[in-house]
Design a protein around this motif. Structure first.
Motif, short mmCIF file in Angstrom:
data_model
loop_
_atom_site.label_atom_id
_atom_site.label_comp_id
_atom_site.label_asym_id
_atom_site.label_seq_id
_atom_site.Cartn_x
_atom_site.Cartn_y
_atom_site.Cartn_z
N HIS A 1 0.84 -1.20 0.00
CA HIS A 1 0.00 0.00 0.00
C HIS A 1 0.87 1.25 0.00
CE1 HIS A 1 -2.94 3.01 1.37
NE2 HIS A 1 -3.85 2.18 0.92
N PHE B 1 0.57 4.19 1.32
CA PHE B 1 0.78 4.84 2.61
C PHE B 1 1.87 4.12 3.41
CE2 PHE B 1 -0.46 4.98 7.17
CZ PHE B 1 -0.17 6.33 7.40
N PRO C 1 -14.37 7.72 1.85
CA PRO C 1 -13.39 7.37 0.81
C PRO C 1 -12.16 8.27 0.75
CG PRO C 1 -15.64 7.37 -0.05
CD PRO C 1 -15.71 7.99 1.31
N CYS D 1 -10.29 9.25 3.31
CA CYS D 1 -9.29 8.99 4.35
C CYS D 1 -7.98 8.52 3.74
CB CYS D 1 -9.83 7.96 5.34
SG CYS D 1 -11.17 8.57 6.38
N SER D 2 -8.07 7.62 2.77
CA SER D 2 -6.87 7.12 2.11
C SER D 2 -6.13 8.24 1.40
CB SER D 2 -7.24 6.02 1.12
OG SER D 2 -6.10 5.57 0.42
N ILE D 3 -6.88 9.14 0.74
CA ILE D 3 -6.26 10.27 0.04
C ILE D 3 -5.47 11.13 1.01
CG2 ILE D 3 -6.75 12.41 -1.21
CD1 ILE D 3 -9.17 10.99 -2.44
N LEU E 1 -4.27 10.39 4.05
CA LEU E 1 -3.12 9.71 4.66
C LEU E 1 -1.97 9.56 3.67
CD1 LEU E 1 -4.89 6.93 6.77
CD2 LEU E 1 -3.68 8.94 7.63
N ILE E 2 -2.28 9.20 2.45
CA ILE E 2 -1.22 9.04 1.45
C ILE E 2 -0.58 10.37 1.13
CG2 ILE E 2 -0.77 8.45 -0.96
CD1 ILE E 2 -2.89 6.23 -0.66
N TRP F 1 0.30 12.59 -5.15
CA TRP F 1 -0.60 11.61 -4.53
C TRP F 1 -2.03 12.11 -4.51
CZ3 TRP F 1 1.31 7.02 -4.33
CH2 TRP F 1 2.69 6.85 -4.22
N ARG G 1 -4.89 9.83 -6.35
CA ARG G 1 -6.03 9.24 -5.63
C ARG G 1 -7.35 9.85 -6.07
NH1 ARG G 1 -4.01 4.53 -4.61
NH2 ARG G 1 -1.81 4.90 -4.29
#
Length: 474
Positions: free
Chosen positions: A34, A36, A331, A333-335, A337-338, A435, A439
């Protein structure tokens, strides 16, 4: 934090930076770890290899992470809330339809890019991108084809304005460091941006969009599909009582909503420019209040509240509005954090002294000042990722030479453009903006390198060649 005194020579530091980037790409593209986790892992390994004291490494890691996530999280959260409300109420469709009608169907990417250039004057890249995202997706959904055809012209416009044109902080800081006039940089930067965007972004996006198919991402605004391929919004829309798009807002209403953050953010950016120029005294109460309203997270929060009152509440209950905006948050959250982890990696490279060592070795070469400025900014950009850091650092490194050359304000503005161009090219895995784009538009790392990185490079090179040509003839 302050950078450490490097214990290695420039060549060794350069090899370390290249090795760190290669390891990151290997973990993400080959191992499929992943992004992150990969970014954090490579950041830790790089900090150890470079030689940071073990006790300082946690602070080193948090330096870039906290700074990046602190600025991005609120912007992305409020931005997707606004985007979701525009999408489900039909506002994004209305805006897209009107733009396409005015410009014509075949010039939809041009329409998006022109709108982004206008809105990008006071709005930062990340804030502008999240506000425009639902419009980009709506136009792409309507006409089909690769998302790149519509996403790159708008995203590239925001990136160009943010890097080159005052009152954005990078060009303002660079102009101040070089001793130039902000007004001259603005007058020079605007036409350069327009031409560089057309050549380096719009034309390139047509080329890339015809060769790289990027499908429309389904989950950016929380649209999780069920077994029949319906999103949550589509399932809710099946109930007549909950169909928010039956009464879409007018074009004027949607445009007014998008102008709210534009106007509010302009308070902060324009006031900062006037204070820097000495037109307004620093510490004036009314100016500080307007600057608070123009603080980007506050401006977007006000815009979301306005959208709730104007778009959501007249069409459904506050409970339903709450569910709509809540569905948009998961959705991203990943954006967030990365993007924060990308800032962490860039921060480690910045504090390691890699950028300073590279620029220091180049500054002594006997080449034209404007070419030197571009190359130093490019190396700083590649080494540590942040365009703003590259821009401000490079301007400081050549400020002495610029002062000795006794340049005119026009030539100083061209130097700022050249530095900004170098700080734009080669966006890659140590850039938090890389990033964010990856994303938001649902692209993997390889695709983002083939598209966004290429477009950022052609944009920067176009701006630099224009500045270089003007430098030669003046």
């Amino acid at each position: 934090m302050e950078a450490i005194d490097p214990a290695y020579g420039t060549t060794t530091l350069l090899l370390m930076a290249a090795g760190a980037v290669a390891l990151l790409l290997f973990l993400i593209m080959k191992v499929k770890l992943h992004a992150f986790v990969s970014l954090v892992l490579v950041s830790v390994v790089t900090a150890l290899v470079v030689g940071f004291p073990l006790a300082d490494i946690p602070d080193v890691l948090m330096f870039g992470f906290a700074d990046t996530i602190g600025s991005v999280a609120l912007l992305v959260a409020f931005g997707v809330m606004l985007g979701r409300l525009l999408e489900v109420t039909g506002g994004a469709q209305v805006l897209a339809d009107t733009l396409i009608t005015r410009f014509g169907e075949h010039r939809a990417p041009l329409a998006l890019g022109v709108a982004a250039l206008i809105f990008g004057f006071p709005i930062f890249f990340d804030a502008g991108l999240v506000v425009f995202l639902p419009i980009i997706l709506t136009v792409a959904r309507r006409f089909g084809g690769s998302l790149l055809l519509y996403a790159l012209p708008a995203a590239g416009a925001f990136a160009a304005m943010h890097a080159i044109v005052p009152p954005h902080p990078g060009p303002v800081a660079a102009t101040e460091v070089l001793g130039g006039e902000i007004g001259t940089t603005l007058l020079v930067g605007l036409p350069v941006v327009v031409v560089a965007w057309y050549v380096g972004v719009l034309l390139v996006s047509r080329f890339l969009g015809a060769r790289v198919m990027v499908s429309l991402p389904d989950a950016v605004f929380g649209e999780v599909r069920d077994g029949r391929g319906r999103s949550e919004g589509e399932r809710a829309d099946e109930s007549d009582a909950q169909r928010l798009g039956d009464r879409p807002p007018s074009f004027g209403t949607v445009l007014g909503l998008l102008l709210v953050p534009l106007v509010l953010i302009s308070f902060d950016t324009v006031l900062n420019t006037l204070i820097t120029a000495g037109v307004i005294d620093e510490g004036t109460d009314w100016a500080e209040f307007l600057a608070l309203l123009g603080f980007t997270p506050v401006a977007l929060m006000i815009t979301v509240i306005t959208a709730i009152l104007v778009l959501g509440r007249p069409r459904t209950s506050m409970e339903r509005v709450g569910k709509i905006v809540d569905s948009a948050l998961g959705p991203i959250c990943s954006i967030i954090l990365i993007t924060g982890a990308g800032g962490m990696f860039g921060g480690v490279l910045e504090l390691s002294g890699i950028g300073a060592a590279l620029s220091g070795s180049l500054s002594g070469l006997g080449i034209s000042l404007i070419v030197q400025a571009f190359l130093i900014a490019t190396l700083l950009r590649v080494a540590q990722g942040s365009a703003t850091v590259a821009l401000t650092t490079a301007s400081g490194l050549i400020a002495g030479a610029a002062g000795d050359a006794n340049l005119s304000d026009f030539r100083l503005a061209l130097l700022v453009v050249a530095i900004a161009a170098g700080a734009t090219v080669l966006s890659h895995v140590n850039d938090s903006g890389f990033w964010l784009v990856s994303r938001f538009f649902g692209m993997d790392v390889k695709t983002t390198l083939r598209t966004w990185t290429v477009m950022e490079t052609t944009l920067g090179l176009s701006a630099f060649l224009i500045a270089l040509g003007l430098w030669v003839v003046t």
